[in-house]
Write an enzyme that holds these catalytic residues in place. Structure first.
Site, PDB file in Angstrom:
ATOM      1  N   GLU A  57       0.822  -1.216   0.000  1.00 16.79           N
ATOM      2  CA  GLU A  57       0.000   0.000   0.000  1.00 16.79           C
ATOM      3  C   GLU A  57       0.851   1.260   0.000  1.00 16.79           C
ATOM      4  O   GLU A  57       0.429   2.303  -0.516  1.00 16.79           O
ATOM      5  CB  GLU A  57      -0.957  -0.001   1.200  1.00 16.79           C
ATOM      6  N   ASP A  58       2.069   1.191   0.570  1.00 13.93           N
ATOM      7  CA  ASP A  58       2.917   2.377   0.620  1.00 13.93           C
ATOM      8  C   ASP A  58       3.315   2.830  -0.780  1.00 13.93           C
ATOM      9  O   ASP A  58       3.270   4.022  -1.099  1.00 13.93           O
ATOM     10  CB  ASP A  58       4.158   2.118   1.479  1.00 13.93           C
ATOM     11  N   TYR A  59       3.684   1.870  -1.642  1.00 15.30           N
ATOM     12  CA  TYR A  59       4.062   2.219  -3.016  1.00 15.30           C
ATOM     13  C   TYR A  59       2.870   2.775  -3.795  1.00 15.30           C
ATOM     14  O   TYR A  59       2.983   3.787  -4.503  1.00 15.30           O
ATOM     15  CB  TYR A  59       4.632   0.994  -3.735  1.00 15.30           C
TER      16      TYR A  59
END
Length: 368
Positions: free
Chosen positions: A201-203
């Site tokens: 989810e961070d990317y």
């Protein structure tokens, strides 16, 4: 050196935006209390701390409650229970805190991150009008033990040069350890719940920021990981999991990551110079490794911004272990693409969409 010395806390405006700090917590780590306490001592005028705990029986609740009672003047709240919006357990854990956040800027910060008093201010000063996301480069606190030295050497050399280069060139290289977002951008992309279908989810959150026309900034302070317990095996499992996520989310890394390693480049170039110039491949390879080693030592000293907590010999041993083991870890990631995270197994399709693999508990591996 210029980037990590680029302090932006000199001309601080009189009015600073409020920050909502979202802290997803699972389980108790030996250093957890000290890590969380640093957020209560941040020198920032307007913030709230939102602890998100998915299991009502988790003993981490007592630690969060003790900190809330110890610092009654700090606006802190505890949210217990998850909300299933996708397969990503971290998103499911954070979603209640995200929905309750009252400020336009919010910080997602892992439980293992230890903050300095002025870190949040430094991040906010990097959040200019055209910036939609400010992140900290992952690094490691000074801790005793060879495993912690091994982690520090990895994040200060292999990972550090990749992270600094990518951010300098404007390439999406986001880590979810400590990241400051504009909530309006996340909301326009569908809200945090929209990213629950991804494990990386961070990317994908960072990509949504770039797609909206905003840029990503790296602040001048590193994200200091301060995990209380680890081992070489758990550290390697973590790197394998990250490699699997990169391969599925950004397919090009599958082809370029193996050949950007020191040993792989040295072997390839040794054959090239022998063919082109009839140079000794062994001599060239040894000189190549020596130069790479010296540049890595300079880089980690720059990132450390102070004396290293280990000797040059320990650095040599840790550097060799990292360089020689990493190609093996990459092969392990290619061999078995299934991701095991906190005793749950996932399959990631190209593009990052994730589905959970159901199986009997006896077949699940526990990873850090």
């Amino acid at each position: 050196k210029w980037k990590l010395s680029q302090k932006r806390t000199v001309d601080v405006p009189e009015e600073l935006p409020g920050i909502s700090i979202i802290k997803p917590l699972v389980g108790v780590d030996p250093n957890l209390f000290d890590n969380l306490e640093t957020y209560f001592n941040l020198k920032y005028p307007q913030l709230e701390i939102l602890f998100c705990i998915q299991d009502e029986l988790d003993s981490v609740i007592m630690i969060a409650q003790s900190l809330v009672l110890k610092y009654p003047k700090v606006d802190a709240k505890i949210f217990i229970g998850k909300k299933n919006v996708g397969v990503n357990p971290k998103i499911n854990n954070m979603i209640q805190g995200y929905e309750a956040a009252k400020y336009d800027l919010f910080l997602i910060s892992d439980s293992s991150i230890k903050m300095k008093e002025d870190t949040l201010l430094d991040m906010v000063m990097h959040m200019t009008d055209k910036v939609g996301l400010v992140q900290q480069m992952p690094y490691v606190t000074d801790r005793p033990g060879f495993v912690s030295h091994l982690e520090k050497i990895f994040f200060g050399t292999q990972h550090g040069k990749m992270y600094l280069t990518a951010n300098c060139l404007g390439i999406n290289c986001a880590s979810g350890m400590s990241t400051l977002f504009r909530k309006e951008i996340v909301e326009s992309a569908g809200g945090l719940a929209h990213f629950g279908k991804y494990l990386a989810e961070d990317y994908l959150l960072a990509q949504a920021v770039l797609d909206s026309g905003y840029s990503i900034q790296l602040c001048s302070q590193s994200a200091l990981q301060n995990s209380g317990s680890t081992s070489i095996a758990s550290f390697h499992e973590r790197l394998v999991r990250w490699t699997k996520l990169r391969n599925a989310t950004v397919i090009t890394t599958m082809f370029f990551e193996p050949i950007y390693q020191c040993v792989a480049q040295g072997v390839l170039m040794a054959f090239v110079v022998e063919f082109l110039f009839s140079w000794s491949p062994l001599v060239f390879f040894l000189v190549h490794v020596l130069v790479w080693f010296l540049l890595d030592y300079i880089l980690i000293c720059v990132i450390q911004q102070g004396p290293l907590p280990f000797s040059k010999f320990e650095f040599l041993v840790g550097w060799l272990m990292n360089e020689l083991s990493y190609p093996v870890l990459i092969l392990r990631a290619y061999w078995d693409p299934v991701i095991t995270w906190r005793s749950r197994r996932y399959h990631i399709r190209w593009g990052g969409i994730t589905s959970e693999i159901n199986g009997p508990p006896s077949t699940l591996k526990l990873t850090a």
